[in-house]
Every structure is written in C-alpha cells, then in structure tokens.
Design a protein around this motif. Sequence first.
Motif, PDB file in Angstrom:
ATOM      1  N   LEU A 311       0.808  -1.212   0.000  1.00 55.80           N
ATOM      2  CA  LEU A 311       0.000   0.000   0.000  1.00 55.80           C
ATOM      3  C   LEU A 311       0.844   1.266   0.000  1.00 55.80           C
ATOM      4  O   LEU A 311       0.346   2.354  -0.281  1.00 55.80           O
ATOM      5  CB  LEU A 311      -0.878   0.044   1.265  1.00 55.80           C
ATOM      6  CG  LEU A 311      -2.162  -0.776   1.316  1.00 55.80           C
ATOM      7  CD1 LEU A 311      -2.746  -0.713   2.727  1.00 55.80           C
ATOM      8  CD2 LEU A 311      -3.170  -0.233   0.306  1.00 55.80           C
ATOM      9  N   LEU A 312       2.118   1.116   0.369  1.00 54.65           N
ATOM     10  CA  LEU A 312       2.951   2.268   0.701  1.00 54.65           C
ATOM     11  C   LEU A 312       4.155   2.372  -0.219  1.00 54.65           C
ATOM     12  O   LEU A 312       4.710   1.365  -0.658  1.00 54.65           O
ATOM     13  CB  LEU A 312       3.434   2.161   2.155  1.00 54.65           C
ATOM     14  CG  LEU A 312       2.346   1.890   3.203  1.00 54.65           C
ATOM     15  CD1 LEU A 312       2.974   1.419   4.504  1.00 54.65           C
ATOM     16  CD2 LEU A 312       1.507   3.137   3.420  1.00 54.65           C
ATOM     17  N   SER A 313       4.586   3.592  -0.467  1.00 52.49           N
ATOM     18  CA  SER A 313       5.835   3.815  -1.195  1.00 52.49           C
ATOM     19  C   SER A 313       7.009   3.616  -0.248  1.00 52.49           C
ATOM     20  O   SER A 313       6.835   3.636   0.984  1.00 52.49           O
ATOM     21  CB  SER A 313       5.867   5.238  -1.758  1.00 52.49           C
ATOM     22  OG  SER A 313       6.021   6.169  -0.697  1.00 52.49           O
ATOM     23  N   PRO A 314       8.229   3.420  -0.759  1.00 55.31           N
ATOM     24  CA  PRO A 314       9.393   3.321   0.136  1.00 55.31           C
ATOM     25  C   PRO A 314       9.533   4.530   1.052  1.00 55.31           C
ATOM     26  O   PRO A 314       9.858   4.379   2.233  1.00 55.31           O
ATOM     27  CB  PRO A 314      10.566   3.209  -0.850  1.00 55.31           C
ATOM     28  CG  PRO A 314       9.981   2.575  -2.073  1.00 55.31           C
ATOM     29  CD  PRO A 314       8.589   3.143  -2.167  1.00 55.31           C
ATOM     30  N   ALA A 315       9.271   5.729   0.544  1.00 52.28           N
ATOM     31  CA  ALA A 315       9.379   6.932   1.384  1.00 52.28           C
ATOM     32  C   ALA A 315       8.326   6.929   2.487  1.00 52.28           C
ATOM     33  O   ALA A 315       8.607   7.332   3.630  1.00 52.28           O
ATOM     34  CB  ALA A 315       9.231   8.181   0.522  1.00 52.28           C
ATOM     35  N   GLU A 316       7.127   6.450   2.179  1.00 53.56           N
ATOM     36  CA  GLU A 316       6.075   6.369   3.194  1.00 53.56           C
ATOM     37  C   GLU A 316       6.404   5.322   4.244  1.00 53.56           C
ATOM     38  O   GLU A 316       6.171   5.541   5.446  1.00 53.56           O
ATOM     39  CB  GLU A 316       4.731   6.059   2.532  1.00 53.56           C
ATOM     40  CG  GLU A 316       4.184   7.233   1.720  1.00 53.56           C
ATOM     41  CD  GLU A 316       3.063   6.840   0.792  1.00 53.56           C
ATOM     42  OE1 GLU A 316       2.357   7.743   0.304  1.00 53.56           O
ATOM     43  OE2 GLU A 316       2.883   5.613   0.524  1.00 53.56           O
ATOM     44  N   ARG A 317       6.970   4.195   3.821  1.00 53.19           N
ATOM     45  CA  ARG A 317       7.345   3.174   4.799  1.00 53.19           C
ATOM     46  C   ARG A 317       8.417   3.705   5.751  1.00 53.19           C
ATOM     47  O   ARG A 317       8.376   3.419   6.951  1.00 53.19           O
ATOM     48  CB  ARG A 317       7.835   1.905   4.079  1.00 53.19           C
ATOM     49  CG  ARG A 317       6.721   1.136   3.386  1.00 53.19           C
ATOM     50  CD  ARG A 317       7.139  -0.281   3.033  1.00 53.19           C
ATOM     51  NE  ARG A 317       8.131  -0.322   1.973  1.00 53.19           N
ATOM     52  CZ  ARG A 317       7.854  -0.380   0.670  1.00 53.19           C
ATOM     53  NH1 ARG A 317       6.592  -0.376   0.264  1.00 53.19           N
ATOM     54  NH2 ARG A 317       8.819  -0.445  -0.231  1.00 53.19           N
ATOM     55  N   GLU A 318       9.348   4.492   5.234  1.00 51.81           N
ATOM     56  CA  GLU A 318      10.382   5.072   6.090  1.00 51.81           C
ATOM     57  C   GLU A 318       9.784   6.109   7.038  1.00 51.81           C
ATOM     58  O   GLU A 318      10.149   6.173   8.219  1.00 51.81           O
ATOM     59  CB  GLU A 318      11.481   5.713   5.231  1.00 51.81           C
ATOM     60  CG  GLU A 318      12.576   6.427   6.010  1.00 51.81           C
ATOM     61  CD  GLU A 318      13.318   5.535   6.993  1.00 51.81           C
ATOM     62  OE1 GLU A 318      13.963   6.097   7.910  1.00 51.81           O
ATOM     63  OE2 GLU A 318      13.279   4.291   6.869  1.00 51.81           O
ATOM     64  N   LEU A 319       8.863   6.918   6.552  1.00 55.91           N
ATOM     65  CA  LEU A 319       8.194   7.894   7.415  1.00 55.91           C
ATOM     66  C   LEU A 319       7.452   7.182   8.547  1.00 55.91           C
ATOM     67  O   LEU A 319       7.522   7.605   9.719  1.00 55.91           O
ATOM     68  CB  LEU A 319       7.236   8.742   6.584  1.00 55.91           C
ATOM     69  CG  LEU A 319       6.432   9.821   7.307  1.00 55.91           C
ATOM     70  CD1 LEU A 319       6.254  11.051   6.425  1.00 55.91           C
ATOM     71  CD2 LEU A 319       5.040   9.303   7.719  1.00 55.91           C
TER      72      LEU A 319
END
Length: 464
Positions: A311-319
């Motif tokens: 569901l998430l982009s790599p940047a969103e997963r890091e956030l």
Amino acid sequence: MTGSGPASQTPQTQPPSPADVWHSLLRPDVELAPSFYNELNTRMRAERLVFGDRIHCPFLRPFFLTAEDEQRVRAVAETIAALGERVVKQSLADPRLLAQSALSPEEERLARINPRYATSSTASRLDAFLLPNSLQFAEYNAESPAGPGYAETLANVFRTLPIMERFSQHYNVRQFPLMKLLLAALLESYREWGGPASPPLIAIVDWREVPTWSEFEIIRSHFQKEGVATVLADPRDLVFKAGKLTANGQRVDLVYRRVLINDIVARSSECAALVEAYASGAVCVANALTCKIPHKKAFFSVLTDEQNSALLSPAERELIRRHIPWTRLLADSNTSRDGESFGLLEYVRKHRENFVLKPNDEYGGTGVQLGWEHDEHQWDDALDHALADRSSAWVVQERIAIRREVFPMQTENGVQMRDMLVDFAPYIFRGKMAGCLTRLSSTGLANVTSGGGQVPSFVVEPKS
C-alpha cells in the motif's frame, strides 16, 4: 604579547528559550497574584472556555513552537492524513484489509453508505509528541475532533494579555486561524459533494447535553460572522421528510457532524433522520461515516504491519518507521517484525515496559493501560481481560518518547511551577495542517476528559 598557546575561547551560552523569556516576564505582584488569574478565569468563562464547569486552562503560559517545528510536523501529519484517505478507499474495496480495522457489523454497514463525495475526513487530528530530535504520533482522531474553536479562542485571550505585549518585544508571534480554515474545509467538502447553495446552511449536530456544547456556540458565532448561516441541533431535532433534512424547521444543506458514530450506532432511532438523509444524498455530512475506518486505533496497525507494505511507497514506509509506533490488534496469534515471525501475545507479555494497551475505539483515555505502570501480574490480567472482551477489539502499541515542560499553574496554594507532559495535536482540515490543540497532564495521559488541561499554542521567532 606573551605565551604561544592557542587563543582563549569564550564559552558559548545557549540563548534563553521562549518559555524562559515568558517566565522572566511573570511579575509577582501582577501575573502571579491571585487577582490576575481570578480575572483570567472570569474572562475564560465569559468566552465559554469551559468543559462542563471546569475552565480549560489553569496554566499561565502558552506552548511555543518554531516555524521549523511547524514544518516538521506538517510534512508528517499531512502524509498520515493522506494515508488515512487511501486506507479508506482500499479497505472498502478489499474485505481482507477492512477486517484489519475491526469494525463492528453496524459500523461497517454505515461505512459502506456512499457519502457522495470522496473526502472521508474533512476535519481530523493527530496526537503527537514533538521533541527536538524526534516526532512520534500516538493515534489519529479521524472523526470530527473537538477543540478547534476552544483552541483559537484561548489563543485570542492570551494574545490580549499585557505580558504578551511585552513578550512580543522579543519575538514575532503567530497564532493559527483554526475556525476560518475549518469553515473553508467544510465549504470545500460541500462543493465536492455537489452542493448548490452559496453559502449553505450549516447545522452543527451533537447531543445537547455534551460538555462541548459551548464550543459549538463559539464556532457558530464565527461562521455567522463570516456570512454563513449556522444552527445548533441535537440529532433528536432533525426531521427528514420529502427529501429534505430540517433542524427546528430550517432546511439543512451541510451537517458539521460532531455526534460520534459510536452514538449513532448505540442510539440509532434518535439518529435515524440524520442517517436517512445522508444515505439518500439529501445532505452533505462531514465527516463522512467512512472516517470510522482510519479512526480506529488499529489504523496504526494497518500502517506498521509488513503484510500491507504494498500500500505504501518506500518513502512512506520510512516515514512510518520513524514516526508511528509499532501497533497490532491484540490476539493470540503470530505476527512479524523486521522479517521475523513470533507469537504476539508472548511478545507483549515479555516486553511489558515497552507497550501500551488501548481499546480499539474509545475517547478520553478510557481503558488505556500503560505497561510500565503495571507489575507483571497486573499486565497479564489486563491482557487477559482485553482478549476476553467480546464487545471491543484492543490494540497494543509500542511506547514512544514523550515531551515534558515546566509550566506555571494555578493551584490552591498559588501559582506553582509544574512539570507537565505535553501532548501536541495537529488539526488536519482536508489534508492540510491548520493548527493544533496542546494539552498538558501530570500523568501519562493528556486529554481534557481525563483531567488534563489545555494551553494555547503560538509559532514564535526571535526578533533579533
């Protein structure tokens, strides 16, 4: 000139913080005198800054944040709110994902009613702890949260104090126009819904006996000054007939819904007119009933569970990794973290001091258990009780770093400096951060309903 060593260095001293400057301006015979805070309390009551019969702010200092703090919070908070909207859409299309929110059958039925516009949460709020080197969020209130009217009015009161005039000689001070932005968001949702009225008649709807009724009066007054007719209505005042929703005889175009979905479920006959008008598309309701999906505490479980990483982009997963605590619906089952699978119940029993136990859907800190405040036996009992609860799901959430600051507080023994927990709660109106609610508590929970207090918040920058 004598000596050949390095030149001596003057030690650098840290400049005073805005809080230090404010405290230095408190005069014993003025701001710290009983006559001052008695007058301040009278002003707050006159401005309806009360929760039931209790004033909101027994403190004599605002909370200060920098423009950098504001931007840091804004970037993360707006991303989380956007993820809430995404999870709503994906959950309504994917029963497996929807099940992770643990809605009741009636909550799911209401969430599946088409609101006839895409935005689930016109107004929402996150609870956060803002520290110099960290920013972590404890939960997301996606369902028309209380407080924006109170917060702006309290800031207005403090803005007019003589001490603020003296403080403003040292700092540029900016407050948040919460009610203006709330109204703009409501009107935008109405336009998205396809509403033809310009402006629409707004009904602020909740039970007449709630302690926050005084805030509805504050918000109504502001909306009307902006040229938007606004009425206050109990759900029992609403009538849906011939395709029109009326409140005490006046046709309603837009409902600013403050009555909770929990109450709509529990008191369905009294809320029937509201739900029927919403389902038939006769009225725009904000927030939409779909907001229950990210409002559940399990929303953070959805975001932190590796099974939902697509569901998430790599940047969103890091956030999420940096700012949202690891959360799971409590169950005697396996889960995973960082690629490792293990038994959830055994894990949270073993790591009691690192976990909080919460009902999946409650307000005001009800039922919250702090593992580090329990001994092993008490924690096991709390977990067993939660597992046996057939009326509600529960979540376990990893402990996060909290902020504490010293505030001058009115007490029976005069003004005392008290070390307080600071809960910083940014408001999000249609995806954009609009301001914040800041609550203080001497305990591990910071909310008005459990006895915490509120302070106004200002963005400050040194004039030099």
